[in-house]
Design a protein around this motif. Structure first.
Motif, PDB file in Angstrom:
ATOM      1  N   SER A  40       0.836  -1.262  -0.040  1.00  0.00           N
ATOM      2  CA  SER A  40      -0.064  -0.072   0.004  1.00  0.00           C
ATOM      3  C   SER A  40       0.785   1.178  -0.057  1.00  0.00           C
ATOM      4  O   SER A  40       2.044   1.243   0.380  1.00  0.00           O
ATOM      5  N   PRO A  41       0.173   2.455  -0.367  1.00  0.00           N
ATOM      6  CA  PRO A  41       0.973   3.652  -0.201  1.00  0.00           C
ATOM      7  C   PRO A  41       1.325   3.941   1.167  1.00  0.00           C
ATOM      8  O   PRO A  41       0.861   3.583   2.137  1.00  0.00           O
ATOM      9  N   PRO A  42       2.533   4.632   1.398  1.00  0.00           N
ATOM     10  CA  PRO A  42       2.836   4.888   2.861  1.00  0.00           C
ATOM     11  C   PRO A  42       1.990   5.387   3.563  1.00  0.00           C
ATOM     12  O   PRO A  42       1.007   6.152   3.145  1.00  0.00           O
ATOM     13  N   MET A  43       1.692   5.085   4.846  1.00  0.00           N
ATOM     14  CA  MET A  43       1.018   5.477   5.572  1.00  0.00           C
ATOM     15  C   MET A  43       1.235   6.886   6.256  1.00  0.00           C
ATOM     16  O   MET A  43       2.404   7.063   6.313  1.00  0.00           O
ATOM     17  N   ILE A  44       0.115   7.498   6.623  1.00  0.00           N
ATOM     18  CA  ILE A  44       0.355   8.957   7.306  1.00  0.00           C
ATOM     19  C   ILE A  44       0.424   8.650   8.853  1.00  0.00           C
ATOM     20  O   ILE A  44      -0.642   8.141   9.339  1.00  0.00           O
ATOM     21  N   LYS A  45       1.588   8.905   9.166  1.00  0.00           N
ATOM     22  CA  LYS A  45       1.841   8.455  10.788  1.00  0.00           C
ATOM     23  C   LYS A  45       1.308   9.757  11.740  1.00  0.00           C
ATOM     24  O   LYS A  45       1.344  10.966  11.568  1.00  0.00           O
TER      25      LYS A  45
ATOM     26  N   GLN B  47      -3.051   8.975  17.938  1.00  0.00           N
ATOM     27  CA  GLN B  47      -4.011   8.547  16.688  1.00  0.00           C
ATOM     28  C   GLN B  47      -3.729   7.485  16.250  1.00  0.00           C
ATOM     29  O   GLN B  47      -2.684   6.921  16.340  1.00  0.00           O
ATOM     30  N   ILE B  48      -4.510   7.156  15.168  1.00  0.00           N
ATOM     31  CA  ILE B  48      -4.563   6.064  14.262  1.00  0.00           C
ATOM     32  C   ILE B  48      -3.925   6.244  12.992  1.00  0.00           C
ATOM     33  O   ILE B  48      -4.626   7.495  12.233  1.00  0.00           O
ATOM     34  N   ALA B  49      -2.760   5.612  12.519  1.00  0.00           N
ATOM     35  CA  ALA B  49      -2.308   6.085  11.325  1.00  0.00           C
ATOM     36  C   ALA B  49      -3.336   5.685  10.185  1.00  0.00           C
ATOM     37  O   ALA B  49      -4.370   4.952  10.166  1.00  0.00           O
ATOM     38  N   TYR B  50      -3.122   5.955   8.848  1.00  0.00           N
ATOM     39  CA  TYR B  50      -3.747   6.188   7.553  1.00  0.00           C
ATOM     40  C   TYR B  50      -4.038   4.706   7.388  1.00  0.00           C
ATOM     41  O   TYR B  50      -3.048   4.001   7.570  1.00  0.00           O
ATOM     42  N   GLY B  51      -5.349   4.416   7.122  1.00  0.00           N
ATOM     43  CA  GLY B  51      -5.664   2.896   7.129  1.00  0.00           C
ATOM     44  C   GLY B  51      -4.881   2.200   5.963  1.00  0.00           C
ATOM     45  O   GLY B  51      -4.838   2.559   4.760  1.00  0.00           O
TER      46      GLY B  51
END
Length: 416
Positions: free
Chosen positions: A37-42, A47-51
């Motif tokens: 997947s594309p890099p997650m937004i930390k 907070q929970i990172a981008y799914g």
């Protein structure tokens, strides 16, 4: 009532300053992409990172048109969506196709600084901030976009290579007609020119009638902000028109009294075409394609299969899809998976029992205007051209795409 309208205009002026037994063909990822997947937004600790998606899901976009993407300079050219893996009608934002005919960089735009100016043949030239636009009444609609480079080709092996330059998303924004009414169109206004923020400015001419009908100045895509590759923070949606006219990174709209041939129009129209013909030259379809089974996929054996695909048209909603399992000799009515929307992908299906013999699958569709998707033979006859492997459909190509099924279950391009 008059005081409310005055207050509203004052506000606007203030803003002016298959798994399970099927083997699906996997296309090679574009340069710079991996199956992950594309890099997650930390996020921070609270907070929970981008799914992220499952590591077992490996669909990726691929470079399209014979040019690597990103290229040696890191610029993105054409990138095709993996239609062979699609379900439903909505293309995930991260898999939406990308078309940049100028091979331009993706502008990094701070939405707090971005402005949309509307000027020209109007009573009140206005400049809108993103905050201004988001305070106005919005609409949310499902629409496809398709690049003119989406076409049948004897060299293509998969549906991603033949038809991957189309995608369908849910778009949210302000109707362009609302903004133009606030500006006040002059009587002689008949066309508008839309311009984006690319380094190489590409502008497009379109009829005012289209602007007042269904164009959207969109800031939302699939429930979130428009992705940068698709025009963040603002893009123009022109439902049913060729993709190049859906101006990304929209910054300026000029109202004019005649058709202007701009950068984006050149090569799509000819100098000698009349203004009244230009709008029709922009319209897509009707068009359909079978996504399963399609080129590069493998059927494990004879028996039951649900043939599935997508249909769309710039002429409105799809009214009928037909599927042939014998190379076009007999046509069977397909069913819709959901209600077809205007200028949006429609998912169709047909239940088929394969006897294990060699055959060819085709689909064709009819839109609400009564226009029927043609075969390559019909188009060649229309242009008075011989139907041979060298025949290339002029202009927009909405011809039928055949898929050849071999006795061993392999699926290949019927135009090859």
């Amino acid at each position: 009532m008059g005081s409310k309208r005055a207050a509203r205009r004052e506000f606007l002026r203030s803003g002016a300053a298959l798994a399970g037994g099927f083997t699906l063909g996997a296309a090679a990822p574009a340069i710079g992409q991996t199956p992950s997947s594309p890099p997650m937004i930390k996020g921070d600790k609270d907070q929970i990172a981008y799914g992220d998606r499952s590591r077992f899901v490996t669909s990726v976009r691929i470079a399209h048109g014979g040019r690597p993407s990103p290229d040696g300079f890191g610029l993105v050219f054409h990138v095709a969506a993996p239609l062979q893996d699609s379900v439903g009608v909505i293309t995930p934002s991260s898999l939406h196709f990308v078309g940049t005919t100028r091979g331009s960089y993706i502008p990094e735009i701070d939405p707090r600084e971005h402005r949309l100016m509307i000027h020209g043949m109007v009573d009140r030239p206005l400049t809108f901030t993103m905050e201004d636009l988001k305070r106005l009444p919005s609409v949310t609609r499902l629409h496809f976009i398709e690049c003119a480079g989406n076409r049948t080709s004897r060299r293509a092996k998969t549906v991603q290579e033949t038809h991957g330059m189309t995608s369908c998303a849910e778009w949210t924004g302000v109707p362009l007609s609302l903004l133009l009414k606030e500006c006040g169109l002059k009587r002689s206004a008949s066309w508008f020119v839309a311009e984006g923020s690319e380094e190489v400015k590409g502008a497009s001419s379109m009829p005012i009638a289209k602007a007042m009908d269904d164009c959207i100045v969109a800031y939302g895509m699939n429930g979130e902000a428009v992705r940068p590759q698709n025009g963040f923070p603002l893009r123009l949606m022109v439902p049913g028109f060729e993709g190049i006219f859906h101006t990304k990174w929209l910054r300026r709209i000029k109202i004019v009294d005649r058709y202007y041939m701009n950068y984006n129009d050149y090569g799509h129209l000819h100098e000698d075409e009349k203004e009244k013909d230009a709008a029709l030259s922009y319209q897509i379809g009707p068009k359909s394609v079978i996504t399963f089974p399609s080129g590069g996929q493998q059927l494990p054996g004879k028996g039951f299969y649900e043939i599935s695909g997508l249909a769309w048209s710039g002429g409105g909603a799809i009214k009928l899809v037909e599927v042939s399992t014998d190379g076009g000799k007999k046509w069977n009515k397909a069913e819709f998976k959901g209600t077809p929307q205007r200028m949006a992908h429609a998912r169709f299906a047909y239940q088929w029992n394969w006897d294990g013999g060699e055959t060819e699958l085709q689909s064709r569709c009819t839109d609400e205007l009564g226009s029927v998707q043609p075969s390559r033979a019909q188009v060649a006859k229309y242009w008075n051209k011989p139907l041979d492997p060298s025949f290339s459909v002029p202009g927009l190509d909405n011809t039928i795409q055949p898929w050849r099924i071999a006795s061993d279950g392999s699926v290949s391009n019927g135009n090859a």
